[in-house]
Design a protein around this motif. Structure first.
Motif, PDB file in Angstrom:
ATOM      1  N   GLN A 181     -31.395 -37.013 -49.241  1.00 19.12           N
ATOM      2  CA  GLN A 181     -32.548 -36.825 -48.358  1.00 19.12           C
ATOM      3  C   GLN A 181     -33.445 -35.691 -48.863  1.00 19.12           C
ATOM      4  O   GLN A 181     -33.989 -34.929 -48.074  1.00 19.12           O
ATOM      5  CB  GLN A 181     -32.057 -36.511 -46.940  1.00 19.12           C
ATOM      6  CG  GLN A 181     -31.190 -37.577 -46.306  1.00 19.12           C
ATOM      7  CD  GLN A 181     -32.001 -38.812 -45.946  1.00 19.12           C
ATOM      8  OE1 GLN A 181     -33.148 -38.712 -45.535  1.00 19.12           O
ATOM      9  NE2 GLN A 181     -31.397 -39.981 -46.102  1.00 19.12           N
ATOM     10  N   GLU A 182     -33.582 -35.585 -50.185  1.00 23.53           N
ATOM     11  CA  GLU A 182     -34.278 -34.434 -50.765  1.00 23.53           C
ATOM     12  C   GLU A 182     -35.704 -34.277 -50.235  1.00 23.53           C
ATOM     13  O   GLU A 182     -36.123 -33.168 -49.866  1.00 23.53           O
ATOM     14  CB  GLU A 182     -34.308 -34.537 -52.301  1.00 23.53           C
ATOM     15  CG  GLU A 182     -32.950 -34.388 -52.955  1.00 23.53           C
ATOM     16  CD  GLU A 182     -32.176 -35.696 -53.015  1.00 23.53           C
ATOM     17  OE1 GLU A 182     -32.677 -36.700 -52.455  1.00 23.53           O
ATOM     18  OE2 GLU A 182     -31.089 -35.719 -53.599  1.00 23.53           O
ATOM     19  N   ASP A 183     -36.454 -35.371 -50.181  1.00 27.48           N
ATOM     20  CA  ASP A 183     -37.847 -35.293 -49.709  1.00 27.48           C
ATOM     21  C   ASP A 183     -37.913 -34.857 -48.247  1.00 27.48           C
ATOM     22  O   ASP A 183     -38.773 -34.060 -47.861  1.00 27.48           O
ATOM     23  CB  ASP A 183     -38.537 -36.647 -49.881  1.00 27.48           C
ATOM     24  CG  ASP A 183     -38.737 -37.015 -51.343  1.00 27.48           C
ATOM     25  OD1 ASP A 183     -38.729 -36.076 -52.183  1.00 27.48           O
ATOM     26  OD2 ASP A 183     -38.897 -38.205 -51.641  1.00 27.48           O
ATOM     27  N   LYS A 184     -36.985 -35.373 -47.457  1.00 25.94           N
ATOM     28  CA  LYS A 184     -36.962 -35.016 -46.038  1.00 25.94           C
ATOM     29  C   LYS A 184     -36.582 -33.548 -45.857  1.00 25.94           C
ATOM     30  O   LYS A 184     -37.167 -32.843 -45.022  1.00 25.94           O
ATOM     31  CB  LYS A 184     -35.965 -35.916 -45.307  1.00 25.94           C
ATOM     32  CG  LYS A 184     -35.980 -35.740 -43.796  1.00 25.94           C
ATOM     33  CD  LYS A 184     -35.050 -36.749 -43.133  1.00 25.94           C
ATOM     34  CE  LYS A 184     -35.065 -36.566 -41.620  1.00 25.94           C
ATOM     35  NZ  LYS A 184     -34.142 -37.545 -40.955  1.00 25.94           N
ATOM     36  N   ILE A 185     -35.607 -33.088 -46.637  1.00 22.38           N
ATOM     37  CA  ILE A 185     -35.202 -31.677 -46.571  1.00 22.38           C
ATOM     38  C   ILE A 185     -36.373 -30.775 -46.941  1.00 22.38           C
ATOM     39  O   ILE A 185     -36.649 -29.777 -46.266  1.00 22.38           O
ATOM     40  CB  ILE A 185     -34.004 -31.419 -47.519  1.00 22.38           C
ATOM     41  CG1 ILE A 185     -32.762 -32.161 -47.018  1.00 22.38           C
ATOM     42  CG2 ILE A 185     -33.712 -29.923 -47.634  1.00 22.38           C
ATOM     43  CD1 ILE A 185     -31.634 -32.200 -48.018  1.00 22.38           C
ATOM     44  N   TYR A 186     -37.063 -31.151 -47.991  1.00 19.57           N
ATOM     45  CA  TYR A 186     -38.221 -30.382 -48.437  1.00 19.57           C
ATOM     46  C   TYR A 186     -39.267 -30.289 -47.322  1.00 19.57           C
ATOM     47  O   TYR A 186     -39.787 -29.208 -47.016  1.00 19.57           O
ATOM     48  CB  TYR A 186     -38.818 -31.024 -49.684  1.00 19.57           C
ATOM     49  CG  TYR A 186     -40.079 -30.352 -50.196  1.00 19.57           C
ATOM     50  CD1 TYR A 186     -40.009 -29.254 -51.039  1.00 19.57           C
ATOM     51  CD2 TYR A 186     -41.336 -30.838 -49.828  1.00 19.57           C
ATOM     52  CE1 TYR A 186     -41.164 -28.639 -51.501  1.00 19.57           C
ATOM     53  CE2 TYR A 186     -42.486 -30.236 -50.282  1.00 19.57           C
ATOM     54  CZ  TYR A 186     -42.393 -29.135 -51.124  1.00 19.57           C
ATOM     55  OH  TYR A 186     -43.548 -28.527 -51.570  1.00 19.57           O
ATOM     56  N   SER A 187     -39.555 -31.426 -46.700  1.00 27.40           N
ATOM     57  CA  SER A 187     -40.552 -31.441 -45.625  1.00 27.40           C
ATOM     58  C   SER A 187     -40.092 -30.627 -44.423  1.00 27.40           C
ATOM     59  O   SER A 187     -40.885 -29.917 -43.797  1.00 27.40           O
ATOM     60  CB  SER A 187     -40.838 -32.888 -45.187  1.00 27.40           C
ATOM     61  OG  SER A 187     -41.405 -33.629 -46.244  1.00 27.40           O
ATOM     62  N   ASN A 188     -38.795 -30.732 -44.097  1.00 24.18           N
ATOM     63  CA  ASN A 188     -38.267 -29.975 -42.966  1.00 24.18           C
ATOM     64  C   ASN A 188     -38.522 -28.487 -43.130  1.00 24.18           C
ATOM     65  O   ASN A 188     -38.804 -27.773 -42.155  1.00 24.18           O
ATOM     66  CB  ASN A 188     -36.764 -30.214 -42.821  1.00 24.18           C
ATOM     67  CG  ASN A 188     -36.430 -31.600 -42.310  1.00 24.18           C
ATOM     68  OD1 ASN A 188     -37.275 -32.279 -41.734  1.00 24.18           O
ATOM     69  ND2 ASN A 188     -35.206 -32.027 -42.541  1.00 24.18           N
ATOM     70  N   VAL A 189     -38.428 -28.018 -44.368  1.00 27.81           N
ATOM     71  CA  VAL A 189     -38.621 -26.589 -44.624  1.00 27.81           C
ATOM     72  C   VAL A 189     -40.095 -26.240 -44.752  1.00 27.81           C
ATOM     73  O   VAL A 189     -40.648 -25.432 -43.987  1.00 27.81           O
ATOM     74  CB  VAL A 189     -37.875 -26.156 -45.909  1.00 27.81           C
ATOM     75  CG1 VAL A 189     -38.181 -24.705 -46.236  1.00 27.81           C
ATOM     76  CG2 VAL A 189     -36.372 -26.358 -45.745  1.00 27.81           C
ATOM     77  N   VAL A 190     -40.765 -26.864 -45.702  1.00 30.35           N
ATOM     78  CA  VAL A 190     -42.132 -26.471 -46.049  1.00 30.35           C
ATOM     79  C   VAL A 190     -43.118 -26.703 -44.899  1.00 30.35           C
ATOM     80  O   VAL A 190     -44.018 -25.894 -44.666  1.00 30.35           O
ATOM     81  CB  VAL A 190     -42.593 -27.207 -47.330  1.00 30.35           C
ATOM     82  CG1 VAL A 190     -44.049 -26.889 -47.628  1.00 30.35           C
ATOM     83  CG2 VAL A 190     -41.711 -26.815 -48.506  1.00 30.35           C
ATOM     84  N   ASP A 191     -42.937 -27.778 -44.167  1.00 32.77           N
ATOM     85  CA  ASP A 191     -43.875 -28.108 -43.089  1.00 32.77           C
ATOM     86  C   ASP A 191     -43.739 -27.205 -41.861  1.00 32.77           C
ATOM     87  O   ASP A 191     -44.585 -27.243 -40.969  1.00 32.77           O
ATOM     88  CB  ASP A 191     -43.703 -29.557 -42.648  1.00 32.77           C
ATOM     89  CG  ASP A 191     -44.096 -30.547 -43.740  1.00 32.77           C
ATOM     90  OD1 ASP A 191     -44.702 -30.101 -44.738  1.00 32.77           O
ATOM     91  OD2 ASP A 191     -43.783 -31.744 -43.602  1.00 32.77           O
ATOM     92  N   HIS A 192     -42.663 -26.407 -41.819  1.00 37.72           N
ATOM     93  CA  HIS A 192     -42.425 -25.587 -40.638  1.00 37.72           C
ATOM     94  C   HIS A 192     -42.417 -24.094 -40.925  1.00 37.72           C
ATOM     95  O   HIS A 192     -42.093 -23.281 -40.047  1.00 37.72           O
ATOM     96  CB  HIS A 192     -41.106 -25.985 -39.980  1.00 37.72           C
ATOM     97  CG  HIS A 192     -41.109 -27.388 -39.450  1.00 37.72           C
ATOM     98  ND1 HIS A 192     -40.706 -28.471 -40.201  1.00 37.72           N
ATOM     99  CD2 HIS A 192     -41.527 -27.898 -38.255  1.00 37.72           C
ATOM    100  CE1 HIS A 192     -40.832 -29.567 -39.494  1.00 37.72           C
ATOM    101  NE2 HIS A 192     -41.336 -29.266 -38.314  1.00 37.72           N
ATOM    102  N   ILE A 193     -42.760 -23.707 -42.136  1.00 41.53           N
ATOM    103  CA  ILE A 193     -42.816 -22.286 -42.476  1.00 41.53           C
ATOM    104  C   ILE A 193     -44.048 -21.655 -41.826  1.00 41.53           C
ATOM    105  O   ILE A 193     -45.144 -22.207 -41.888  1.00 41.53           O
ATOM    106  CB  ILE A 193     -42.852 -22.089 -44.001  1.00 41.53           C
ATOM    107  CG1 ILE A 193     -41.491 -22.441 -44.617  1.00 41.53           C
ATOM    108  CG2 ILE A 193     -43.237 -20.651 -44.354  1.00 41.53           C
ATOM    109  CD1 ILE A 193     -41.470 -22.387 -46.111  1.00 41.53           C
ATOM    110  N   LYS A 194     -43.843 -20.485 -41.226  1.00 43.78           N
ATOM    111  CA  LYS A 194     -44.943 -19.741 -40.640  1.00 43.78           C
ATOM    112  C   LYS A 194     -44.921 -18.316 -41.158  1.00 43.78           C
ATOM    113  O   LYS A 194     -43.840 -17.788 -41.422  1.00 43.78           O
ATOM    114  CB  LYS A 194     -44.828 -19.733 -39.108  1.00 43.78           C
ATOM    115  CG  LYS A 194     -44.919 -21.113 -38.481  1.00 43.78           C
ATOM    116  CD  LYS A 194     -44.803 -20.996 -36.971  1.00 43.78           C
ATOM    117  CE  LYS A 194     -44.862 -22.362 -36.307  1.00 43.78           C
ATOM    118  NZ  LYS A 194     -44.748 -22.277 -34.826  1.00 43.78           N
TER     119      LYS A 194
END
Length: 206
Positions: free
Chosen positions: A193-206
């Motif tokens: 789930q590499e793409d999903k893991i990446y999105s989970n992190v990068v899309d939620h960084i503040k």
């Protein structure tokens, strides 16, 4: 000259045994050579990792920062890959380690310390601390500390990451060290789930 059949059979058997013995010796020498080569490569690999100079990346307090943390290790499969990527990018991180897994990852833990990563506590046996008694909570931290000091003498945990992020006021009181949580969960427990893991992190960084 006529040779008796028994003598011929004996001679053939002797020759076959000698040939088999020669082949066994050659095979044994090959195996020993292979073992010696693999061992030498492993020793060289370990030495090259432990002899790496510390990460030189410095933190700039005037720039936005993200703290990278890794739980549940050390893993013989994944931790070396993570350490290599972090070293290539000169990125310091924090590893929250499980005490009962430390013995099998002694060299990896030494590498973490050598290159400048932070080594912290994720309990001894990865139990839900909220379900334990005060004595059991203290023991989870103490046993993990004992295992760590076998590898890094004198190194004291400063932070505890409670497994599953589960904690209560009692856990905070009994742990004896500061709890360290997270703000973004990568949800990386499922393989592939590499793409999903990446999105989970990068899309939620503040």
């Amino acid at each position: 000259v006529t040779l008796a059949p028994n003598y011929i059979n004996y001679t053939i058997q002797t020759m076959l045994k000698q040939e088999m013995k020669r082949k066994n010796i050659c095979f044994s020498l090959f195996v020993l050579g292979l073992i010696a080569t693999v061992t030498a490569l492993l020793v060289w690999g370990v030495y090259s990792r432990l002899s790496r100079p510390p990460i030189t990346q410095t933190l700039d307090p005037d720039r936005p920062m993200v703290a990278l943390t890794f739980d549940d290790g050390p893993s013989p499969r994944y931790t070396p890959q993570i350490l290599d990527i972090l070293y290539q990018t000169q990125t310091p991180a924090t590893f929250f380690l499980v005490g009962e897994r430390m013995e099998g990852g002694r060299l990896l833990i030494r590498e973490m310390k050598t290159v400048g990563h932070q080594v912290e506590c994720h309990t001894y046996s990865h139990q839900n601390l909220s379900a334990l008694t005060g004595e059991e909570i203290r023991q989870e931290v103490a046993l993990a500390q004992e295992e760590l000091e076998k590898i890094l003498p004198g190194h004291k945990f400063r932070y505890l990451r409670p497994p599953y992020g589960s904690y209560t006021q009692k856990v905070e009181q009994e742990a004896g060290i500061t709890l360290a949580m997270w703000t973004v969960d990568s949800r990386d427990s499922e393989p592939g789930q590499e793409d999903k893991i990446y999105s989970n992190v990068v899309d939620h960084i503040k």
